[in-house]
Scaffold this motif. Sequence first.
Motif, short mmCIF file in Angstrom:
data_model
loop_
_atom_site.label_atom_id
_atom_site.label_comp_id
_atom_site.label_asym_id
_atom_site.label_seq_id
_atom_site.Cartn_x
_atom_site.Cartn_y
_atom_site.Cartn_z
N ALA A 51 57.77 -11.32 -10.36
CA ALA A 51 59.41 -11.76 -10.51
C ALA A 51 60.11 -10.90 -8.97
O ALA A 51 60.67 -11.77 -8.44
CB ALA A 51 60.23 -11.06 -11.54
N ASP A 52 59.66 -9.77 -8.92
CA ASP A 52 60.17 -9.12 -7.56
C ASP A 52 59.55 -9.75 -6.23
O ASP A 52 60.78 -10.16 -5.50
CB ASP A 52 59.82 -7.67 -7.48
N ALA A 53 58.75 -10.39 -6.52
CA ALA A 53 58.00 -11.16 -4.99
C ALA A 53 58.88 -12.65 -4.95
O ALA A 53 59.44 -12.78 -3.95
CB ALA A 53 56.65 -11.61 -5.27
N TYR A 54 59.11 -13.11 -6.08
CA TYR A 54 59.98 -14.43 -6.08
C TYR A 54 61.38 -14.05 -5.55
O TYR A 54 62.07 -15.01 -4.94
CB TYR A 54 59.77 -15.53 -7.36
N LEU A 55 62.00 -13.08 -6.17
CA LEU A 55 63.31 -12.45 -5.94
C LEU A 55 63.37 -12.34 -4.27
O LEU A 55 64.29 -12.98 -3.49
CB LEU A 55 63.57 -11.44 -6.59
N ARG A 56 62.31 -11.80 -3.68
CA ARG A 56 62.44 -11.21 -2.31
C ARG A 56 62.23 -12.58 -1.22
O ARG A 56 63.02 -12.60 -0.42
CB ARG A 56 61.46 -10.38 -1.98
N ALA A 57 61.34 -13.47 -1.93
CA ALA A 57 61.05 -14.81 -1.18
C ALA A 57 62.35 -15.52 -1.23
O ALA A 57 62.73 -16.26 -0.16
CB ALA A 57 60.02 -15.45 -1.92
N TRP A 58 63.09 -15.73 -2.18
CA TRP A 58 64.42 -16.40 -2.50
C TRP A 58 65.49 -15.88 -1.50
O TRP A 58 66.19 -16.64 -0.73
CB TRP A 58 65.01 -16.66 -3.90
N LYS A 59 65.47 -14.41 -1.54
CA LYS A 59 66.44 -13.84 -0.47
C LYS A 59 66.29 -14.04 0.91
O LYS A 59 67.06 -14.10 1.85
CB LYS A 59 66.55 -12.58 -1.03
N ASN A 60 64.68 -14.24 1.14
CA ASN A 60 64.44 -14.28 2.74
C ASN A 60 64.00 -15.65 3.01
O ASN A 60 63.39 -15.92 3.94
CB ASN A 60 63.27 -13.14 3.04
N ARG A 61 64.42 -16.70 2.12
CA ARG A 61 63.75 -17.90 2.40
C ARG A 61 64.41 -18.62 3.56
O ARG A 61 63.47 -19.28 4.03
CB ARG A 61 64.25 -18.84 1.29
N ARG A 62 65.51 -18.06 4.18
CA ARG A 62 65.85 -18.79 5.34
C ARG A 62 64.93 -18.25 6.76
O ARG A 62 64.86 -18.80 7.73
CB ARG A 62 67.21 -18.68 5.54
N SER A 63 64.47 -17.10 6.62
CA SER A 63 63.63 -16.68 7.64
C SER A 63 62.26 -17.12 7.81
O SER A 63 61.54 -16.82 8.51
CB SER A 63 63.68 -14.91 7.42
N PHE A 64 61.99 -17.89 6.59
CA PHE A 64 60.41 -18.64 6.72
C PHE A 64 60.34 -19.70 7.51
O PHE A 64 61.43 -20.61 7.43
CB PHE A 64 60.03 -18.77 5.30
N THR A 65 59.80 -19.75 8.39
CA THR A 65 59.64 -20.96 9.38
C THR A 65 58.58 -21.62 9.27
O THR A 65 58.44 -22.69 10.22
CB THR A 65 60.13 -20.40 10.91
N GLY A 66 57.58 -21.49 8.44
CA GLY A 66 56.32 -22.26 8.29
C GLY A 66 56.40 -23.52 7.67
O GLY A 66 57.37 -23.76 7.14
N THR A 67 55.23 -24.25 7.66
CA THR A 67 55.49 -25.38 6.61
C THR A 67 55.09 -25.12 5.32
O THR A 67 55.09 -23.93 4.81
CB THR A 67 54.05 -26.26 6.96
N SER A 68 55.52 -26.16 4.47
CA SER A 68 55.23 -25.80 2.98
C SER A 68 53.82 -25.50 2.59
O SER A 68 53.55 -24.73 1.57
CB SER A 68 55.42 -27.31 2.36
N ASP A 69 52.75 -25.71 3.38
CA ASP A 69 51.36 -25.36 2.96
C ASP A 69 51.36 -23.83 3.48
O ASP A 69 50.55 -23.14 2.77
CB ASP A 69 50.40 -26.03 4.07
N ALA A 70 52.09 -23.26 4.33
CA ALA A 70 52.03 -21.85 4.53
C ALA A 70 52.85 -21.09 3.60
O ALA A 70 52.67 -19.83 3.60
CB ALA A 70 52.39 -21.65 6.16
N ALA A 71 53.71 -21.77 2.86
CA ALA A 71 54.59 -21.03 2.07
C ALA A 71 53.98 -19.99 1.01
O ALA A 71 54.47 -19.00 0.75
CB ALA A 71 55.41 -22.18 1.26
N PHE A 72 52.88 -20.69 0.29
CA PHE A 72 52.18 -19.81 -0.47
C PHE A 72 51.59 -18.50 -0.11
O PHE A 72 51.67 -17.37 -0.48
CB PHE A 72 51.21 -20.52 -1.42
N GLY A 73 51.08 -18.81 1.28
CA GLY A 73 50.28 -17.47 2.20
C GLY A 73 51.60 -16.29 2.11
O GLY A 73 51.55 -15.40 2.03
N TRP A 74 52.88 -16.93 2.56
CA TRP A 74 53.85 -16.26 2.86
C TRP A 74 54.24 -15.30 1.80
O TRP A 74 54.62 -14.28 1.74
CB TRP A 74 54.83 -16.86 3.27
N LEU A 75 54.51 -15.97 0.53
CA LEU A 75 54.64 -15.59 -0.77
C LEU A 75 53.73 -14.41 -0.91
O LEU A 75 53.96 -13.22 -1.30
CB LEU A 75 54.75 -16.29 -1.90
N LEU A 76 52.43 -14.68 -1.04
CA LEU A 76 51.39 -13.68 -1.33
C LEU A 76 51.57 -12.17 -0.37
O LEU A 76 51.12 -11.27 -0.73
CB LEU A 76 50.02 -14.35 -1.23
#
Length: 188
Positions: A51-76
């Motif tokens: 839950a904390d990981a998804y919360l942090r990902a949501w808060k920082n989603r605008r800083s993510f600049t990769g493709t949708s394929d890279a999103a899961f790696g970013w989350l991990l």
Amino acid sequence: MRIFEKFATRTHPLDDQDTFALFYENTHQNTYRYVMALNGGFERQAEDITADAYLRAWKNRRSFTGTSDAAFGWLLTITRRIIIDKYRAASSRPTEADLIDYIEDDKPDAETVLLGKEVSEQVIKALQYLPENRRDMVVLRYMLGWRVNQIAEHLAMPENTVSVSLHRSLKQLQEALALQGVSNERTA
């Protein structure tokens, strides 16, 4: 494999609430498995970390600049950092009180569930003997089903290094499981 194909061309694939909800739906189970394996199998802690990981990902989603394929790696990566932070903050290992997570009296076939969890506990315990980077590779490969080239890209390592590390890790896991009294059915 694209997690959510229709958003693949967006510059910020996690930008809006609907897209992030779809991302969550498609990745939550694998993220939870990843946490369970790296965190020693404690369900309550795994739920909190996930839950904390998804919360942090949501808060920082605008800083993510990769493709949708890279999103899961970013989350991990976010998830792994949370686990590392929790280990650093903890002065000791989890207590026996956390083992209550393994008892599920409301299951119709509680004996089967407990036996399955016992084997899972033994594998997770054996995973703890591996160095952190090799444990990460094993979890990504055998629990999340990633291919060697995906792991190599995610960890910024040569594919050959990942393959050799996985091979050595499996041997070390077999030895650790043998010490726990778990036999390898292929050789028995």
